[in-house]
Design a protein around this motif. Sequence first.
Motif, mmCIF file in Angstrom:
data_model
loop_
_atom_site.group_PDB
_atom_site.id
_atom_site.type_symbol
_atom_site.label_atom_id
_atom_site.label_comp_id
_atom_site.label_asym_id
_atom_site.label_seq_id
_atom_site.Cartn_x
_atom_site.Cartn_y
_atom_site.Cartn_z
ATOM 1 N N VAL A 133 36.961 24.934 50.297
ATOM 2 C CA VAL A 133 36.662 25.311 48.921
ATOM 3 C C VAL A 133 36.637 26.834 48.832
ATOM 4 N N LEU A 134 37.517 27.373 47.997
ATOM 5 C CA LEU A 134 37.572 28.814 47.772
ATOM 6 C C LEU A 134 37.313 29.078 46.303
ATOM 7 N N ASP A 135 36.456 30.033 46.026
ATOM 8 C CA ASP A 135 36.209 30.429 44.654
ATOM 9 C C ASP A 135 37.525 30.929 44.049
ATOM 10 N N PRO A 136 37.802 30.591 42.802
ATOM 11 C CA PRO A 136 39.050 31.045 42.172
ATOM 12 C C PRO A 136 39.252 32.565 42.224
ATOM 13 N N GLU A 137 38.178 33.324 42.156
ATOM 14 C CA GLU A 137 38.303 34.784 42.230
ATOM 15 C C GLU A 137 38.766 35.226 43.623
ATOM 16 N N VAL A 138 38.310 34.534 44.647
ATOM 17 C CA VAL A 138 38.753 34.824 46.011
ATOM 18 C C VAL A 138 40.245 34.578 46.122
ATOM 19 N N VAL A 139 40.685 33.448 45.610
ATOM 20 C CA VAL A 139 42.101 33.106 45.658
ATOM 21 C C VAL A 139 42.920 34.143 44.888
ATOM 22 N N ALA A 140 42.457 34.523 43.725
ATOM 23 C CA ALA A 140 43.183 35.514 42.915
ATOM 24 C C ALA A 140 43.329 36.835 43.666
ATOM 25 N N GLN A 141 42.279 37.259 44.333
ATOM 26 C CA GLN A 141 42.335 38.509 45.093
ATOM 27 C C GLN A 141 43.325 38.420 46.251
#
Length: 149
Positions: free
Chosen positions: A49-57
């Motif tokens: 599980v990755l926070d969407p903000e982490v993925v975006a970065q």
Amino acid sequence: MLSQYVEERYASDLIAAQGGPLGYLLKDRVADVAEFLASVQRIAEGATVLDPEVVAQLLTRRNRDDRMLRLTERERTVLALIAEGKSNQAIAGLLFLSEASVEKHITSIFQKLGFDPDESGNRRVLAALAHIENTGGTTPPTGQTGVAR
């Protein structure tokens, strides 16, 4: 990992080194206790599980992935749901498929994207990242994946 900030280097290292379930969640999302507990439960059950903000970065410097053109419409739908953090069981329920059918779609996605089985076990995460990169980090509007949100 529960963090106040997105550290791109830590997230990349975590994904590359981790051989099992993992999570990178941001503290500011803990306000939604139910969502946070659901994420922790999915991690405990073996999910990533990755926070969407982490993925975006992680995706800010990547280019469009033409491998996505190899996927069928149904495979793109399944991949979009994977990128949303849905389990195989949840995807099956949303798309009115058997879990075995979902697994076949996922296997095909991995093959078409060139993610061979390896010891890291993070093909699902890599596929989700490829999807998010291809869509520019946005979630398709309702109906674009064939699923009501």
